[in-house]
Each structure stands twice: as structure tokens, then as C-alpha cells.
Motif scaffolding. Sequence first.
Motif, PDB file in Angstrom:
ATOM      1  N   LYS A   1      45.864  33.906  42.477  1.00 32.38           N
ATOM      2  CA  LYS A   1      44.706  33.081  42.819  1.00 32.38           C
ATOM      3  C   LYS A   1      43.608  33.206  41.758  1.00 32.38           C
ATOM      4  O   LYS A   1      42.929  32.226  41.422  1.00 32.38           O
ATOM      5  CB  LYS A   1      44.170  33.485  44.192  1.00 32.38           C
ATOM      6  CG  LYS A   1      43.039  32.602  44.695  1.00 32.38           C
ATOM      7  CD  LYS A   1      42.595  33.019  46.087  1.00 32.38           C
ATOM      8  CE  LYS A   1      41.495  32.115  46.622  1.00 32.38           C
ATOM      9  NZ  LYS A   1      41.057  32.530  47.987  1.00 32.38           N
ATOM     10  N   MET A   2      43.440  34.414  41.231  1.00 33.85           N
ATOM     11  CA  MET A   2      42.432  34.605  40.198  1.00 33.85           C
ATOM     12  C   MET A   2      42.779  33.809  38.944  1.00 33.85           C
ATOM     13  O   MET A   2      41.932  33.128  38.359  1.00 33.85           O
ATOM     14  CB  MET A   2      42.317  36.095  39.853  1.00 33.85           C
ATOM     15  CG  MET A   2      41.309  36.405  38.768  1.00 33.85           C
ATOM     16  SD  MET A   2      39.627  35.852  39.160  1.00 33.85           S
ATOM     17  CE  MET A   2      39.307  36.861  40.621  1.00 33.85           C
ATOM     18  N   ALA A   3      44.049  33.876  38.528  1.00 27.52           N
ATOM     19  CA  ALA A   3      44.469  33.115  37.348  1.00 27.52           C
ATOM     20  C   ALA A   3      44.275  31.616  37.582  1.00 27.52           C
ATOM     21  O   ALA A   3      43.814  30.888  36.690  1.00 27.52           O
ATOM     22  CB  ALA A   3      45.923  33.428  37.026  1.00 27.52           C
ATOM     23  N   PHE A   4      44.605  31.153  38.773  1.00 31.76           N
ATOM     24  CA  PHE A   4      44.405  29.741  39.112  1.00 31.76           C
ATOM     25  C   PHE A   4      42.933  29.365  39.053  1.00 31.76           C
ATOM     26  O   PHE A   4      42.563  28.300  38.525  1.00 31.76           O
ATOM     27  CB  PHE A   4      44.980  29.464  40.508  1.00 31.76           C
ATOM     28  CG  PHE A   4      44.492  28.189  41.125  1.00 31.76           C
ATOM     29  CD1 PHE A   4      44.795  26.960  40.557  1.00 31.76           C
ATOM     30  CD2 PHE A   4      43.724  28.219  42.281  1.00 31.76           C
ATOM     31  CE1 PHE A   4      44.330  25.776  41.126  1.00 31.76           C
ATOM     32  CE2 PHE A   4      43.256  27.049  42.860  1.00 31.76           C
ATOM     33  CZ  PHE A   4      43.563  25.823  42.284  1.00 31.76           C
ATOM     34  N   SER A   5      42.070  30.219  39.573  1.00 29.21           N
ATOM     35  CA  SER A   5      40.635  29.896  39.611  1.00 29.21           C
ATOM     36  C   SER A   5      40.058  29.719  38.211  1.00 29.21           C
ATOM     37  O   SER A   5      39.124  28.940  38.006  1.00 29.21           O
ATOM     38  CB  SER A   5      39.860  30.990  40.362  1.00 29.21           C
ATOM     39  OG  SER A   5      39.761  32.177  39.593  1.00 29.21           O
ATOM     40  N   VAL A   6      40.623  30.437  37.245  1.00 34.41           N
ATOM     41  CA  VAL A   6      40.134  30.353  35.871  1.00 34.41           C
ATOM     42  C   VAL A   6      40.462  29.003  35.238  1.00 34.41           C
ATOM     43  O   VAL A   6      39.701  28.499  34.406  1.00 34.41           O
ATOM     44  CB  VAL A   6      40.718  31.514  35.035  1.00 34.41           C
ATOM     45  CG1 VAL A   6      40.434  31.317  33.553  1.00 34.41           C
ATOM     46  CG2 VAL A   6      40.135  32.845  35.497  1.00 34.41           C
TER      47      VAL A   6
END
Length: 409
Positions: free
Chosen positions: A330-335
Motif C-alpha cells: 500500500k505504501m508503494a502504491f501511495s507513492v
Amino acid sequence: MTLSRPIAVLGAVTVLGLALTGCVAKSDVAAAGRLTVSSTADACTVSAGTASSGTLAFDVSNKGEEVTEFYLLAEDGVRIVGEVENVAPGAARTLTVVAQPGKYFTVCKPGMIGSGVGKAAFSVTGAKVAENGGDAAQKQKALTQYAAYVKDQVGQLIPAAKAFTDAYRNGDDAAAKTQFATVRSYYERIEPVAEQLGTLDPRLDFRELDAKAEGIDWTGFHRIEKDLWAPAAGAVNSDGTTPATQDWAPSTPAERAAFADKLLADLQELFDHVHSDAFVKDLEAKGIAGISNGAISLLDEVANGKITGEEDWWSGTDLSDFAANVEGSKMAFSVVREFAESKGAEGKKLVGQIDRGFSALEAELAVHGSLKDGFAPYSTVTETQKRDLTDLLNALAEPLSKLTSTILG
């Protein structure tokens, strides 16, 4: 074993500092947008707790005895909006960011490891402002934010692993068992980075059968896990047929010390890598596609081990690994989500599908616990619940698999 003190990689400071600021020059910072930060061993004092939206400059002075870092975190306290690292004792560096209205946190990290000190709320008021620099600057900003997140996770992993291995080597199995899932969560959030370093991930994270299949020495987290949750008579390995006690004996105190030292040395190798110029160059070479592919890879990790209960075969802590993989994804997606949204109606539709997929999967995981308070043992998850988790995982994986092609389209 004593871990080597983190070495200040001064070359990386220049690369990351320029990447973060993009085309924002110091002359663009109004007097009202300059703040001072005093970092000591136990405090992170910012001159103000609020500012107006626009270009902000945080002038960070290190008044402690260890190299330090300063972070501006998003409202969730996890996503890194901006950071400046390798601020030597007695030195000062500046973090320059374009800050949008909202709630944030500030924190310093003496020694560049651990969770940091002096974490405090910080708010930005006013109207949304335009960010200059175009697509290239936005891409560089995304790469810098993800690099900062990876370094933060590894920085927290190092002291947590030291405490964990100290308990293990000293025979305090109760304490080591309590810490096992938390230590692994830092690693599981950023595992694709370790997987790019040849044999490092196998040394750290191979299961027993994987090591035997590859003909390599079995070390790392799962070797220690089997000592802590020693198999009972009649237990079998994750292949369902091999007796767990075949060719197995609990480690001696000397062997425990060796396994602990090996784990710490391998984790130090990971720490050194993510604080090197080579890591920055590798991220830049892969571009934002590398980040979105990392988000997809982390969900694959769940599908290939956690959902089956084979990852943490002895401890039953698979749900913690599951949740950490999801958080990292999710963190990678948010970036990179802004790039997907910029692709028009189809991009916005895809982002909506991914958002809903993460929310649904997180809600189902919350039925079983949390990373903060702990999860139920995987053995307590019913077949129906496993199917529910699998269905939600598949429902998220389908749109997420389109993320890279959408971004590059």
C-alpha cells in the motif's frame, strides 16, 4: 555481535537532497516559510508547530553526538513527505519541501536507526499550492519518498533485531517469541529490496525446505524460529510428509550465538546497501515502474506463502507477515498513485478499485488482530476465513497488476 555504527554516506545526501527539493530554490522560500530544527539525543525541537502552505525550509542543526536525520511525515505517521539525512554532529542541513494543507508529524532519528525521538504534530494551513517542475520532478519526488521509507524501515529493523537476537542467544525464549513477529514486519514491508541483492534474501528469509532444495546453509529468521518453537514428536514440516525432527536437533548456546551473529551481519549488509549511492542509482534506473512492481511483488509474497500458512510454520505468525506485506504494498502504491490518476478517467478508475481493494483486505485482516497488538495464531483461522482472505487478496491483485502498465501508458 555488535553492529557497526551507521556510516554517513555523504554522497547520498547530495543526490537525495536535490531530488527532494526538485526545482525549488532556497530563494523561493519566504521568511515565514523557514523553520529551525534542533536535534539532540532525546529531542527534536521545531521552532513552530504550524506553517502556511507553500515552500517550507526546515534548517536542521545537529546538537547531539551522533549523526542524525529529520523527517516530515504524513498524517498517518508512516508515509515520508520529506527527509534530510546524514546530519553530522555540529553540522546543519536544510530540508526544503512544497507543503500542502494538512496534518503532519516531525521527528528526528539520532544514529539513523530506531523509531526516532521528539515526534510532534505539525500542521499546514491555507490553500493548496501548485508544485512546479513537471512530470520529471514529480517522478523524482516519488523515488525519493520511497527511498526514505525503505531506509526508515531498515533503520527500525536494526535495533529491533539486536534486542530479538540478544534474547535468543541468552536463552530468553519467551522474550524472543514476543518480539519475533514485530522484527519480521519491518523486513516484510520492504522485502523486494533485499531480493535484489543476490543471496541476501535467501540467507535472511529462506524456509527450511527452500534451503535444502537449493543446497545452501539454512540461516536467518526461520532457522531461529524453529529453535524458539521447537517441533514436538510427530510434527511434520510444511511439505506435510517429512518428519520435522528428521536431521534436526535444537541449537547449542554456541550455535545460537552464531545464528544470531549471522542474522545481524546480514541485516547490516541490507542497512549499508539502502544508505549507499548504489541504492539510489538502482531506484532511479528502475524508475516509478520499479516502485509499482514492488507493490505487486509484495502481494505475490502473500499469495505464495502467507495465505497458505507455510511461511511461519513453527510460530504461526503468518498473519503478521501478511499484514506487513500489505502495508508495504500500500505504501508503494501511495507513492505512485498520482501518476495513475494523471492518466485520465481509466487511471482514476483503477486507483479507486485499488483503494477499495486495500480497504476491504485490511478490514478482513483486522478481524484477526493488528500489527500493533498482535494477530491470532494462523492455526485459529478457519478454512472459510482463509477463503475470504484469498478472495479479497485476488480482488486486490487484479487491478494492482495493471498499475505499472497504466503508469507507463
